[in-house]
Scaffold this motif. Structure first.
Motif, PDB file in Angstrom:
ATOM      1  N   MET A  20       0.845  -1.198   0.000  1.00 18.54           N
ATOM      2  CA  MET A  20       0.000   0.000   0.000  1.00 18.54           C
ATOM      3  C   MET A  20       0.879   1.246   0.000  1.00 18.54           C
ATOM      4  SD  MET A  20      -2.941   1.159   2.726  1.00 18.54           S
ATOM      5  CE  MET A  20      -4.024  -0.182   2.188  1.00 18.54           C
ATOM      6  N   THR A  21       0.548   2.199  -0.863  1.00 20.18           N
ATOM      7  CA  THR A  21       1.319   3.430  -0.932  1.00 20.18           C
ATOM      8  C   THR A  21       0.947   4.368   0.208  1.00 20.18           C
ATOM      9  OG1 THR A  21      -0.267   4.639  -2.295  1.00 20.18           O
ATOM     10  CG2 THR A  21       1.323   3.236  -3.450  1.00 20.18           C
ATOM     11  N   ARG A  22       1.765   5.370   0.440  1.00 15.31           N
ATOM     12  CA  ARG A  22       1.456   6.349   1.481  1.00 15.31           C
ATOM     13  C   ARG A  22       0.200   7.149   1.115  1.00 15.31           C
ATOM     14  NH1 ARG A  22       4.761   7.227   5.485  1.00 15.31           N
ATOM     15  NH2 ARG A  22       3.966   9.334   5.811  1.00 15.31           N
ATOM     16  N   THR A  23       0.025   7.431  -0.168  1.00 17.59           N
ATOM     17  CA  THR A  23      -1.183   8.159  -0.582  1.00 17.59           C
ATOM     18  C   THR A  23      -2.432   7.333  -0.318  1.00 17.59           C
ATOM     19  OG1 THR A  23       0.004   9.401  -2.275  1.00 17.59           O
ATOM     20  CG2 THR A  23      -2.377   9.206  -2.528  1.00 17.59           C
ATOM     21  N   ALA A  30      -3.422  -0.142  11.418  1.00 23.39           N
ATOM     22  CA  ALA A  30      -2.950  -1.207  10.527  1.00 23.39           C
ATOM     23  C   ALA A  30      -3.833  -2.444  10.624  1.00 23.39           C
ATOM     24  CB  ALA A  30      -1.499  -1.561  10.850  1.00 23.39           C
ATOM     25  N   GLU A  31      -4.225  -2.806  11.839  1.00 29.27           N
ATOM     26  CA  GLU A  31      -5.097  -3.971  12.019  1.00 29.27           C
ATOM     27  C   GLU A  31      -6.435  -3.762  11.324  1.00 29.27           C
ATOM     28  OE1 GLU A  31      -3.565  -5.499  16.439  1.00 29.27           O
ATOM     29  OE2 GLU A  31      -5.192  -4.029  16.258  1.00 29.27           O
ATOM     30  N   GLY A  66       2.069  -1.996   8.300  1.00 28.95           N
ATOM     31  CA  GLY A  66       1.302  -3.181   8.688  1.00 28.95           C
ATOM     32  C   GLY A  66       0.561  -3.845   7.553  1.00 28.95           C
ATOM     33  N   CYS A  67       0.584  -3.217   6.355  1.00 31.12           N
ATOM     34  CA  CYS A  67      -0.195  -3.767   5.242  1.00 31.12           C
ATOM     35  C   CYS A  67       0.680  -4.077   4.037  1.00 31.12           C
ATOM     36  CB  CYS A  67      -1.286  -2.775   4.848  1.00 31.12           C
ATOM     37  SG  CYS A  67      -2.460  -2.469   6.176  1.00 31.12           S
ATOM     38  N   ALA A 118      -7.865  -5.816   8.113  1.00 35.52           N
ATOM     39  CA  ALA A 118      -9.122  -6.566   8.241  1.00 35.52           C
ATOM     40  C   ALA A 118     -10.116  -6.217   7.143  1.00 35.52           C
ATOM     41  CB  ALA A 118      -9.741  -6.307   9.604  1.00 35.52           C
ATOM     42  N   GLY A 119      -9.925  -5.051   6.484  1.00 31.56           N
ATOM     43  CA  GLY A 119     -10.800  -4.695   5.366  1.00 31.56           C
ATOM     44  C   GLY A 119     -11.510  -3.371   5.468  1.00 31.56           C
TER      45      GLY A 119
END
Length: 240
Positions: free
Chosen positions: A1-4, A203-204, A239-240, A208-209
């Motif tokens: 996942m990007t920072r944006t 992050a969790e 975390g992703c 999780a979605g």
């Protein structure tokens, strides 16, 4: 996942008291978070000017007024929200299917798909416990009620729900990949729990979605709010 992508998931809760504070936070955070939440206290104090102030800084707005009234009243309120140009607006799923359906039909009839607000149904507040529900006559477990209300919201034309991060996976399984899930009750690793009962880290929750995370005090009360927002983005990306 990007920072944006991580940044765009953060909704900063504008739990402030006046337009000057909106201007301060919007100026500090307009490039650090994806959206600003205007809730009951601020909207009662400042009205539509609160939304206008955020938009002047180029920010998107989640209008968090949690409507629960007769169907026509809620539908008209959602039309008013749409005319203000908010991106997200919400109501209580416990208002029932007719209330939700009329609100959904109103915004889809009067706005193009690209311009209409996305409508969210609040399931069970993150401050609520099983004891809270039992006190008002709801004897089903919290998790069961959340999923039941999420499914009812989807069937009634809602775009998504507001729910605790602990119910994200169950909602996603019940309602599919395109159903929006907005989660308060998110606390970064560096922040205090405060009054939220059913929480996860950013992050969790994203893992999780969750589509969006509502975060207020961990950013607002930090010595450097912009730096705190950056730390949350770091947590999500890491975390992703």
């Amino acid at each position: 996942m990007t920072r944006t992508e991580a940044k765009d998931k953060i909704i900063f809760a504008l739990d402030v008291h006046n337009l000057q504070e909106i201007d301060r936070f919007a100026a500090l955070l307009s490039g650090k978070v994806g959206m600003f939440k205007v809730g009951k206290e601020l909207f009662t104090t400042a009205g539509p000017a609160a939304v206008e102030a955020v938009k002047r800084h180029g920010g998107e707005v989640f209008l968090d007024l949690k409507y629960h009234d007769i169907p026509n009243t809620v539908a008209q309120a959602m039309l008013a929200a749409g005319r203000m140009g908010v991106k997200l607006a919400n109501l209580h799923a416990l208002g029932g299917p007719e209330m939700m359906s009329q609100a959904a039909e109103a915004v889809r009839t009067n706005f193009s798909d690209s311009e209409r607000p996305r409508l969210l149904a609040v399931t069970i507040l993150t401050s609520s416990t099983q004891e809270t529900l039992s006190a008002v006559g709801i004897d089903h477990p919290v998790e069961q009620m959340v999923v039941r209300l999420a499914k009812l919201a989807r069937e009634s034309g809602m775009d998504g729900v507001v729910a605790s991060p602990l119910e994200i996976e169950a909602i996603r399984a019940a309602c599919g990949p395109d159903f929006l899930i907005v989660t308060p009750g998110v606390r970064p690793a560096f922040a205090a729990v405060d009054d939220q009962k059913r929480i996860m880290t950013p992050a969790e929750a994203v893992k999780a979605g969750a589509d969006y995370l509502v975060i207020g005090r961990p950013i607002a009360k930090a010595a450097d709010p912009a730096a705190a927002a950056d730390l949350i983005v770091d947590e999500i990306v890491g975390g992703c």
